[in-house]
Design a protein around this motif. Structure first.
Motif, PDB file in Angstrom:
ATOM      1  N   SER A  13      31.420  42.346   6.486  1.00 40.33           N
ATOM      2  CA  SER A  13      31.572  40.964   7.163  1.00 40.33           C
ATOM      3  C   SER A  13      31.044  40.913   8.461  1.00 40.33           C
ATOM      4  O   SER A  13      30.790  42.092   9.073  1.00 40.33           O
ATOM      5  CB  SER A  13      33.251  40.689   7.046  1.00 40.33           C
ATOM      6  N   GLU A  14      30.668  39.756   9.021  1.00 35.68           N
ATOM      7  CA  GLU A  14      30.135  39.774  10.117  1.00 35.68           C
ATOM      8  C   GLU A  14      31.113  40.099  11.325  1.00 35.68           C
ATOM      9  O   GLU A  14      30.641  40.808  12.324  1.00 35.68           O
ATOM     10  CB  GLU A  14      29.607  38.123  10.600  1.00 35.68           C
ATOM     11  N   GLU A  15      32.320  39.718  11.169  1.00 36.87           N
ATOM     12  CA  GLU A  15      33.248  39.896  12.492  1.00 36.87           C
ATOM     13  C   GLU A  15      33.599  41.704  12.352  1.00 36.87           C
ATOM     14  O   GLU A  15      33.776  42.304  13.427  1.00 36.87           O
ATOM     15  CB  GLU A  15      34.610  39.210  12.051  1.00 36.87           C
ATOM     16  N   THR A  16      33.583  42.281  11.191  1.00 40.81           N
ATOM     17  CA  THR A  16      33.775  43.771  11.174  1.00 40.81           C
ATOM     18  C   THR A  16      32.598  44.459  11.685  1.00 40.81           C
ATOM     19  O   THR A  16      32.753  45.449  12.510  1.00 40.81           O
ATOM     20  CB  THR A  16      33.973  44.300   9.759  1.00 40.81           C
ATOM     21  N   SER A  17      31.320  44.050  11.520  1.00 40.83           N
ATOM     22  CA  SER A  17      30.186  44.574  12.058  1.00 40.83           C
ATOM     23  C   SER A  17      30.144  44.410  13.446  1.00 40.83           C
ATOM     24  O   SER A  17      30.148  45.318  14.249  1.00 40.83           O
ATOM     25  CB  SER A  17      29.071  43.907  11.544  1.00 40.83           C
ATOM     26  N   LYS A  18      30.799  43.243  14.044  1.00 38.59           N
ATOM     27  CA  LYS A  18      30.791  42.931  15.428  1.00 38.59           C
ATOM     28  C   LYS A  18      31.761  43.867  16.198  1.00 38.59           C
ATOM     29  O   LYS A  18      31.633  44.273  17.246  1.00 38.59           O
ATOM     30  CB  LYS A  18      31.078  41.367  15.621  1.00 38.59           C
ATOM     31  N   ARG A  19      32.932  43.958  15.403  1.00 38.76           N
ATOM     32  CA  ARG A  19      33.854  44.633  16.165  1.00 38.76           C
ATOM     33  C   ARG A  19      33.669  46.143  16.199  1.00 38.76           C
ATOM     34  O   ARG A  19      34.055  46.780  17.131  1.00 38.76           O
ATOM     35  CB  ARG A  19      35.312  44.096  15.328  1.00 38.76           C
ATOM     36  N   ILE A  20      33.027  46.665  15.151  1.00 38.93           N
ATOM     37  CA  ILE A  20      32.607  48.027  15.190  1.00 38.93           C
ATOM     38  C   ILE A  20      31.522  48.114  16.398  1.00 38.93           C
ATOM     39  O   ILE A  20      31.821  48.909  17.037  1.00 38.93           O
ATOM     40  CB  ILE A  20      31.950  48.621  14.036  1.00 38.93           C
ATOM     41  N   THR A  21      30.530  47.327  16.280  1.00 43.16           N
ATOM     42  CA  THR A  21      29.592  47.413  17.723  1.00 43.16           C
ATOM     43  C   THR A  21      30.112  47.261  18.695  1.00 43.16           C
ATOM     44  O   THR A  21      29.810  47.936  19.737  1.00 43.16           O
ATOM     45  CB  THR A  21      28.399  46.343  17.234  1.00 43.16           C
ATOM     46  N   SER A  22      31.236  46.561  19.154  1.00 44.51           N
ATOM     47  CA  SER A  22      31.854  46.281  20.235  1.00 44.51           C
ATOM     48  C   SER A  22      32.462  47.510  20.895  1.00 44.51           C
ATOM     49  O   SER A  22      32.536  47.593  22.142  1.00 44.51           O
ATOM     50  CB  SER A  22      32.869  45.048  20.322  1.00 44.51           C
ATOM     51  N   LEU A  23      32.885  48.318  20.208  1.00 48.30           N
ATOM     52  CA  LEU A  23      33.703  49.587  20.681  1.00 48.30           C
ATOM     53  C   LEU A  23      32.723  50.613  20.771  1.00 48.30           C
ATOM     54  O   LEU A  23      33.201  51.702  21.223  1.00 48.30           O
ATOM     55  CB  LEU A  23      34.593  49.859  19.680  1.00 48.30           C
ATOM     56  N   ARG A  24      31.360  50.552  20.349  1.00 54.08           N
ATOM     57  CA  ARG A  24      30.776  51.991  20.510  1.00 54.08           C
ATOM     58  C   ARG A  24      30.323  52.359  21.777  1.00 54.08           C
ATOM     59  O   ARG A  24      30.787  53.653  22.166  1.00 54.08           O
ATOM     60  CB  ARG A  24      29.313  51.702  19.758  1.00 54.08           C
ATOM     61  N   PHE A  25      30.140  51.606  22.870  1.00 58.46           N
ATOM     62  CA  PHE A  25      29.833  51.919  23.996  1.00 58.46           C
ATOM     63  C   PHE A  25      31.296  52.364  24.815  1.00 58.46           C
ATOM     64  O   PHE A  25      31.417  53.419  25.648  1.00 58.46           O
ATOM     65  CB  PHE A  25      29.083  51.079  24.959  1.00 58.46           C
ATOM     66  N   LEU A  26      32.231  51.440  24.583  1.00 58.22           N
ATOM     67  CA  LEU A  26      33.486  52.074  25.008  1.00 58.22           C
ATOM     68  C   LEU A  26      33.961  53.167  24.758  1.00 58.22           C
ATOM     69  O   LEU A  26      34.661  53.885  25.611  1.00 58.22           O
ATOM     70  CB  LEU A  26      34.454  50.846  24.531  1.00 58.22           C
ATOM     71  N   LEU A  27      33.931  53.472  23.548  1.00 58.91           N
ATOM     72  CA  LEU A  27      34.384  54.864  23.039  1.00 58.91           C
ATOM     73  C   LEU A  27      33.723  55.954  23.755  1.00 58.91           C
ATOM     74  O   LEU A  27      34.114  57.004  23.905  1.00 58.91           O
ATOM     75  CB  LEU A  27      34.161  55.019  21.654  1.00 58.91           C
ATOM     76  N   ALA A  28      32.076  55.673  23.963  1.00 65.02           N
ATOM     77  CA  ALA A  28      31.411  56.492  24.524  1.00 65.02           C
ATOM     78  C   ALA A  28      31.732  56.715  25.904  1.00 65.02           C
ATOM     79  O   ALA A  28      31.762  57.771  26.810  1.00 65.02           O
ATOM     80  CB  ALA A  28      29.922  56.129  24.697  1.00 65.02           C
TER      81      ALA A  28
END
Length: 374
Positions: A13-28
């Protein structure tokens, strides 16, 4: 649309894709906080190896702030990276030859390139610095000329050393384990389909009891497997997390964090921290995607999350730590906290800016170092 492992059609889903993307740099970012985290135990361990003492004068408040971020929120960083990697692998449903080809480009090649870069640092950079300005290095005697063949193996792969982390860059245990898990993923998916309950029980026992499987970290196997379950069973994880109240999640997280900080620790409670913090971070992703400007920033920076993960240590972080402490030693609690945030922010800014400039100046080199990630 993506063909699922069970023959139906799935699509992320678009929302799942966005939410995973939104966390990538935060996790780094949290990974950098984890590694720039002085504690009395780490300083004593470092002093026993190098013979050099580091001034460190925290108080209970500064220790709690560092514990909250690095051991609390930060405990879910690598677990979530494994979870997302496995989930997206299932959703893409590539054939095994295609999967191996893709992961060779995105994981294997960058792994050995970055190891090679840090080898050059050890042979030339660190060797020169140790002769000209030995005080700048945290461990001036730890250079290539002192290594035996076992050190080379530990340097590249890490097995046999503390936590089995590669000596080249400790954070690369994640990439090494992910490579192994991807290669054996057909076996793991077979076990999940054939014996879903039994396999889940086994990996849970391993994870919560601290039993080591040796070829990868136990948490890597556990969370990568959870990601496979997530993709195969098509479970709406983010919806499940959203239905949990912020108050309840926060109370549970803080209770476990206080329990592990101030009372005798057992392995089970330490493992629970990663899960409870994961719920907090996953819920934060909803806030990020609901703020359009914030999401666009996180989406852009997501392309540099792997680069920051790879470049932030050992060379960059150690150099900034040493230079910072030369001018601003941690002789008071406020200076301890100042170093914690100051060096971390500098490492994030310098590492990210270097990636941005490299992508503009030499896109092919950036792509190679970044595993083809855009």
């Amino acid at each position: 649309r993506i063909l699922s492992s069970f023959g139906g059609w799935k699509m992320i889903s678009e929302e799942t894709s966005k939410r995973i993307t939104s966390l990538r740099f935060l996790l780094a970012i949290l990974v950098v906080f984890i590694h720039n985290n002085f504690t009395p135990e780490k300083i004593l361990e470092s002093a026993s190896v190098s013979g050099a003492a580091t001034l460190f004068c925290p108080n209970s408040f500064t220790e709690w702030i560092q514990y909250f971020i690095s051991y609390g929120l930060g405990s879910c960083t690598f677990p979530l990276f494994f979870l997302f990697a496995a989930y997206l692998q299932v959703l893409k449903s590539d054939s095994y030859p295609v999967l191996i080809k893709k992961r060779t480009k995105s994981l294997v090649i960058p792994y050995f390139i970055w190891i090679g870069i840090y080898l050059v640092y050890q042979i030339f950079g660190k060797l020169i610095i140790s002769r000209v300005m030995p005080s700048v290095l945290a461990h001036p005697d730890n250079i290539v000329s002192y290594w035996g063949w076992k050190d080379w193996l530990h340097y590249i792969f890490g097995y046999g050393k503390t936590n089995n982390n590669p000596l080249a860059a400790g954070q690369f245990w994640f990439l090494r384990d992910l490579i192994i898990l991807v290669f054996i993923s057909p076996v793991l998916k077979y076990l999940i389909r054939k014996y879903p309950k039994t396999y889940f029980l086994v990996i849970s026992i391993f994870y919560f009891s601290g039993i080591q499987v040796y070829f990868v970290q136990t948490e890597a196997l556990f969370f990568y497997s959870l990601g496979l379950y997530w993709g195969i069973l098509d479970f709406d994880l983010f919806n499940f997390v959203d239905n949990m109240h912020w108050t309840g999640c926060s109370i549970v997280f803080l209770f476990i964090l206080i329990r592990t900080k101030y009372f005798p620790v057992n392995i089970f409670m330490l493992k629970i921290i990663a899960i409870s913090s994961a719920f907090i971070i996953l819920k934060i992703s909803k806030f990020i995607i609901n703020k359009q400007k914030l999401f666009h920033i996180s989406e852009y920076l997501a392309g540099f999350s792997f680069f920051l993960y790879a470049i932030h240590m050992p060379a960059l972080l150690q150099l900034l730590q040493t230079l910072w402490l030369h001018f601003l030693p941690m002789k008071s609690p406020s200076l301890c906290l100042f170093e914690y945030f100051g060096v971390t922010i500098l490492t994030i800014l310098i590492g990210t800016m270097f990636g941005i400039l490299l992508r503009k100046i030499c896109p092919p080199l950036f792509s190679l170092l970044n595993g083809g990630r855009k």
